[in-house]
Motif scaffolding. Structure first.
Motif, PDB file in Angstrom:
ATOM      1  N   LEU A  50       0.829  -1.202   0.000  1.00  0.00           N
ATOM      2  CA  LEU A  50       0.000   0.000   0.000  1.00  0.00           C
ATOM      3  C   LEU A  50       0.868   1.258   0.000  1.00  0.00           C
ATOM      4  CD1 LEU A  50      -2.885  -1.009   2.416  1.00  0.00           C
ATOM      5  CD2 LEU A  50      -2.974  -0.730  -0.051  1.00  0.00           C
ATOM      6  N   ARG A  51       2.017   1.194   0.663  1.00  0.00           N
ATOM      7  CA  ARG A  51       2.929   2.335   0.640  1.00  0.00           C
ATOM      8  C   ARG A  51       3.493   2.576  -0.756  1.00  0.00           C
ATOM      9  NH1 ARG A  51       6.784   0.596   4.768  1.00  0.00           N
ATOM     10  NH2 ARG A  51       5.262  -0.487   5.986  1.00  0.00           N
ATOM     11  N   GLN A  52       3.553   1.526  -1.577  1.00  0.00           N
ATOM     12  CA  GLN A  52       4.043   1.664  -2.951  1.00  0.00           C
ATOM     13  C   GLN A  52       3.079   2.499  -3.792  1.00  0.00           C
ATOM     14  OE1 GLN A  52       6.849   0.286  -4.459  1.00  0.00           O
ATOM     15  NE2 GLN A  52       7.617  -0.532  -2.533  1.00  0.00           N
ATOM     16  N   LEU A  53       1.802   2.562  -3.399  1.00  0.00           N
ATOM     17  CA  LEU A  53       0.818   3.330  -4.162  1.00  0.00           C
ATOM     18  C   LEU A  53       1.111   4.823  -4.140  1.00  0.00           C
ATOM     19  CD1 LEU A  53      -2.509   1.531  -3.218  1.00  0.00           C
ATOM     20  CD2 LEU A  53      -1.247   1.402  -5.359  1.00  0.00           C
ATOM     21  N   LYS A  54       1.859   5.277  -3.132  1.00  0.00           N
ATOM     22  CA  LYS A  54       2.190   6.698  -3.062  1.00  0.00           C
ATOM     23  C   LYS A  54       3.114   7.126  -4.199  1.00  0.00           C
ATOM     24  CE  LYS A  54       1.633   7.095   1.907  1.00  0.00           C
ATOM     25  NZ  LYS A  54       2.300   7.342   3.183  1.00  0.00           N
ATOM     26  N   LYS A  55       3.782   6.171  -4.807  1.00  0.00           N
ATOM     27  CA  LYS A  55       4.689   6.488  -5.916  1.00  0.00           C
ATOM     28  C   LYS A  55       3.938   6.760  -7.212  1.00  0.00           C
ATOM     29  CE  LYS A  55       8.545   3.746  -4.186  1.00  0.00           C
ATOM     30  NZ  LYS A  55       9.446   2.628  -4.477  1.00  0.00           N
ATOM     31  N   ILE A  56       2.663   6.350  -7.282  1.00  0.00           N
ATOM     32  CA  ILE A  56       1.869   6.539  -8.502  1.00  0.00           C
ATOM     33  C   ILE A  56       1.422   7.997  -8.569  1.00  0.00           C
ATOM     34  CG2 ILE A  56      -0.230   5.871  -9.720  1.00  0.00           C
ATOM     35  CD1 ILE A  56      -0.045   3.179  -8.330  1.00  0.00           C
ATOM     36  N   PRO A  57       1.638   8.669  -9.688  1.00  0.00           N
ATOM     37  CA  PRO A  57       1.179  10.053  -9.810  1.00  0.00           C
ATOM     38  C   PRO A  57      -0.352  10.143  -9.721  1.00  0.00           C
ATOM     39  CG  PRO A  57       2.674   9.494 -11.601  1.00  0.00           C
ATOM     40  CD  PRO A  57       2.394   8.237 -10.854  1.00  0.00           C
ATOM     41  N   ALA A  58      -0.832  11.236  -9.141  1.00  0.00           N
ATOM     42  CA  ALA A  58      -2.270  11.411  -8.922  1.00  0.00           C
ATOM     43  C   ALA A  58      -3.044  11.451 -10.237  1.00  0.00           C
ATOM     44  CB  ALA A  58      -2.519  12.680  -8.123  1.00  0.00           C
TER      45      ALA A  58
END
Length: 97
Positions: A50-58
């Protein structure tokens, strides 16, 4: 008189102009100085993923959510329509058998 075939035999062939390629040597590869890095995805828990999702641009999040939602809506709609409209579809058991 010279024959043209005799003159041709005296000319150097193409094989004489070809140069030899360098000999190929078999040697071991250089030893690795540091260990091979682990893969990012190995042994990750749910919270780490789930922390990896922060790397995806909005800007890309709607592209990843909207098409699957449309597909699920279309599937539910077509199934519901089939159940309501199709009169030949048996929804209950036939009595007497």
């Amino acid at each position: 008189m010279f024959k043209p075939t005799a003159l041709r035999a005296m000319q150097p062939t193409r094989m004489m102009f070809m140069r030899q390629s360098a000999p190929m040597y078999m040697r071991q590869t250089a030893r690795m100085m540091k260990p091979v890095p682990k893969e990012e995805q190995s042994a990750h828990g749910v919270s780490q993923r789930l922390r990896q999702l922060k790397k995806i641009p909005a800007e890309l999040i709607p592209l990843g959510t909207f098409p699957p939602l449309v597909a699920v809506f279309a599937a539910v709609f077509s199934l519901g329509r089939k159940l309501v409209v199709d009169k030949t579809l048996r929804l209950k058991r036939q009595s007497g058998n």
